[in-house]
Design a protein around this motif. Structure first.
Motif, PDB file in Angstrom:
ATOM      1  N   ALA A 207     -32.680  -6.831  -1.432  1.00 23.77           N
ATOM      2  CA  ALA A 207     -32.950  -6.510  -0.028  1.00 23.77           C
ATOM      3  C   ALA A 207     -34.222  -5.673   0.146  1.00 23.77           C
ATOM      4  CB  ALA A 207     -31.741  -5.806   0.591  1.00 23.77           C
ATOM      5  N   PRO A 208     -34.439  -4.603  -0.642  1.00 27.42           N
ATOM      6  CA  PRO A 208     -35.706  -3.868  -0.496  1.00 27.42           C
ATOM      7  C   PRO A 208     -36.932  -4.735  -0.780  1.00 27.42           C
ATOM      8  CG  PRO A 208     -34.106  -2.535  -1.680  1.00 27.42           C
ATOM      9  CD  PRO A 208     -33.521  -3.911  -1.567  1.00 27.42           C
ATOM     10  N   LEU A 209     -36.820  -5.638  -1.756  1.00 23.88           N
ATOM     11  CA  LEU A 209     -37.934  -6.523  -2.063  1.00 23.88           C
ATOM     12  C   LEU A 209     -38.192  -7.477  -0.897  1.00 23.88           C
ATOM     13  CD1 LEU A 209     -40.016  -7.558  -4.133  1.00 23.88           C
ATOM     14  CD2 LEU A 209     -38.227  -9.085  -5.014  1.00 23.88           C
ATOM     15  N   ALA A 210     -37.127  -8.037  -0.323  1.00 23.37           N
ATOM     16  CA  ALA A 210     -37.288  -8.941   0.819  1.00 23.37           C
ATOM     17  C   ALA A 210     -37.949  -8.218   1.983  1.00 23.37           C
ATOM     18  CB  ALA A 210     -35.936  -9.506   1.238  1.00 23.37           C
ATOM     19  N   ALA A 211     -37.494  -7.000   2.268  1.00 29.50           N
ATOM     20  CA  ALA A 211     -38.084  -6.237   3.360  1.00 29.50           C
ATOM     21  C   ALA A 211     -39.552  -5.937   3.086  1.00 29.50           C
ATOM     22  CB  ALA A 211     -37.301  -4.947   3.564  1.00 29.50           C
ATOM     23  N   ARG A 212     -39.864  -5.590   1.869  1.00 27.65           N
ATOM     24  CA  ARG A 212     -41.252  -5.284   1.488  1.00 27.65           C
ATOM     25  C   ARG A 212     -42.151  -6.498   1.664  1.00 27.65           C
ATOM     26  NH1 ARG A 212     -42.642  -2.815  -4.506  1.00 27.65           N
ATOM     27  NH2 ARG A 212     -44.875  -3.302  -4.604  1.00 27.65           N
ATOM     28  N   LEU A 213     -41.618  -7.685   1.385  1.00 23.25           N
ATOM     29  CA  LEU A 213     -42.411  -8.912   1.455  1.00 23.25           C
ATOM     30  C   LEU A 213     -42.431  -9.519   2.855  1.00 23.25           C
ATOM     31  CD1 LEU A 213     -41.240 -10.553  -1.882  1.00 23.25           C
ATOM     32  CD2 LEU A 213     -43.516  -9.628  -1.398  1.00 23.25           C
ATOM     33  N   GLY A 214     -41.712  -8.928   3.797  1.00 24.39           N
ATOM     34  CA  GLY A 214     -41.683  -9.467   5.149  1.00 24.39           C
ATOM     35  C   GLY A 214     -40.735 -10.631   5.329  1.00 24.39           C
ATOM     36  N   LEU A 215     -39.762 -10.783   4.439  1.00 23.74           N
ATOM     37  CA  LEU A 215     -38.759 -11.840   4.594  1.00 23.74           C
ATOM     38  C   LEU A 215     -37.678 -11.369   5.565  1.00 23.74           C
ATOM     39  CD1 LEU A 215     -38.392 -12.940   0.845  1.00 23.74           C
ATOM     40  CD2 LEU A 215     -40.019 -13.740   2.575  1.00 23.74           C
ATOM     41  N   GLU A 216     -36.973 -12.321   6.148  1.00 23.87           N
ATOM     42  CA  GLU A 216     -35.991 -11.968   7.169  1.00 23.87           C
ATOM     43  C   GLU A 216     -34.546 -12.029   6.672  1.00 23.87           C
ATOM     44  OE1 GLU A 216     -37.029 -10.660   9.733  1.00 23.87           O
ATOM     45  OE2 GLU A 216     -39.034 -11.436  10.117  1.00 23.87           O
ATOM     46  N   ARG A 217     -34.325 -12.609   5.485  1.00 26.24           N
ATOM     47  CA  ARG A 217     -32.955 -12.766   5.033  1.00 26.24           C
ATOM     48  C   ARG A 217     -32.906 -12.979   3.524  1.00 26.24           C
ATOM     49  NH1 ARG A 217     -29.865 -18.016   6.540  1.00 26.24           N
ATOM     50  NH2 ARG A 217     -28.557 -17.038   4.958  1.00 26.24           N
ATOM     51  N   LEU A 218     -31.695 -12.955   2.967  1.00 30.12           N
ATOM     52  CA  LEU A 218     -31.409 -13.359   1.596  1.00 30.12           C
ATOM     53  C   LEU A 218     -30.548 -14.622   1.645  1.00 30.12           C
ATOM     54  CD1 LEU A 218     -30.394  -9.855   0.148  1.00 30.12           C
ATOM     55  CD2 LEU A 218     -32.655 -10.936   0.061  1.00 30.12           C
TER      56      LEU A 218
END
Length: 369
Positions: A207-218
């Motif tokens: 989740a922190p990686l997704a947020a850092r990369l600008g992704l919206e979900r897992l």
């Protein structure tokens, strides 16, 4: 009367022996000529790429690592820039399905499925409807959504049974905007705050990686539909436990334990995070896992086939997990996917993914250098 010559007798005897041996020889394994892994595509366009990151389960660590402590790992994964991140979690939709068959899956639901009831009540949606609503919202998602839109989507993801994706939305909010409202009750806000610090690779890495990369979900790709309840007979349960534990008592398991203890003790030391992940993603790691675990279970000699039951479950689970990832890649061609999974799955993930025409694997060791 004419008698056969010695040469003819020898030939007849040799033929008879050959026929006998052929009839009694173990059957040869059939090898199909069609090899999907040799027929990779597409000939044009952006390839689907998958990086399989084998991980320890962070819940096994003696303390919770901070994001600063995990930074060397997160930095390398971020530099690879995945466009989708898959995790070893059951989807809300599968949990909803398993709940409908409690005689088989009650223990699985209790172990692997959170309760979305409060979130569903807050937004007025059951699990299937919440999943559909999340898909609808994301299909028209603006480039710069308001904090209220993110809070609402987080609430919808919680109702959908997708806590990891809800956390991505929570982390993408400024700290001052992480509050109740827009479908999030105080109870749900507290749940998200608590999730941020849970000792789990989905919440501390994905989740922190997704947020850092600008992704919206897992993407939750785990599967427990092959689970079956234990035998009601205590004698059978004990025999199964003895058979599997006996199979696991081997030199390869001892080698794994020694390595895991050493890497675990060094995890919080400088360089320890990368040392552990490099070891778990080394080229020879899956073979050691097989020798210590699944290969040993397959060879255990119990008449009830306990080891074969276990290996059958394991292969089925991994096939279905890989199918869930392939589904995402099929829906979104040209995706670069990071999939984070317990290290025992890594070899199976890569072997099964490699059979797919439109999947190209990436060497985790190169990314972790």
């Amino acid at each position: 009367m004419t008698y056969p010559s010695r040469a003819a007798l020898r030939l007849s005897l040799a033929t008879a022996i050959g026929l006998f041996l052929t009839a009694n020889a173990p059957p040869r394994d059939y090898r199909p000529s069609f090899r999907p892994e040799t027929l990779k595509g597409p000939p044009a366009g952006v390839r689907n790429e998958v990086l399989v990151l084998g991980t320890t389960h962070l819940s096994n660590l003696p303390e919770t690592p901070s994001l600063a402590h995990l930074a060397p790992l997160l930095d390398r994964l971020a530099a690879w820039r995945p466009g989708a991140i898959a995790t070893e979690d059951l989807s809300g939709l599968q949990c909803d399905s398993l709940r409908r068959y409690p005689s088989r899956y009650a223990e699985s639901v209790d172990t692997y499925c959170g309760d979305p009831t409060a979130a569903g009540r807050a937004v007025g949606l059951d699990v299937p409807a919440a999943n559909a609503e999340a898909e609808r919202l994301l299909a028209a998602w603006p480039a710069a959504p308001s904090p209220g839109a993110r809070r609402h989507l987080a609430a919808v993801f919680l109702a959908a049974g997708e806590r990891g994706s809800a956390l991505v939305q929570w982390l993408r909010l400024a700290p001052a905007e992480r509050r109740a409202g827009d479908g999030l009750t105080d109870e749900l806000r507290a749940k998200l705050d608590k999730t941020m610090t849970q000792r789990n690779e989905t919440y501390l890495i994905a989740a922190p990686l997704a947020a850092r990369l600008g992704l919206e979900r897992l993407w939750s790709v785990d599967d427990h539909s092959a689970d079956t309840p234990e035998s009601p007979d205590p004698a059978v349960r004990k025999a199964a436990e003895n058979a599997i534990r006996g199979a696991w008592d081997n030199p390869s398991s001892q080698a794994r334990r020694v390595a895991d203890e050493r890497l675990g003790k060094g995890f919080f030391q400088p360089g320890g995070v990368l040392a552990l992940y490099r070891a778990m993603n080394a080229a020879d790691a899956p073979a050691l896992v097989y020798r210590s675990d699944f290969g040993a279970a397959l060879a255990e000699p119990s008449g009830r086939g306990f080891g074969r039951n276990y290996v059958g479950y394991w292969e089925t689970r991994n096939l279905r997990m890989v199918a869930n990832m392939r589904d995402v890649l099929g829906r979104y061609p040209g995706t670069r996917m990071l999939t984070i999974v317990g290290a025992s799955h890594k070899g199976y993930y890569e072997a099964y993914l490699n059979q797919m025409h439109d999947v190209h694997l990436v060497d985790a060791s190169a990314v972790l250098r």
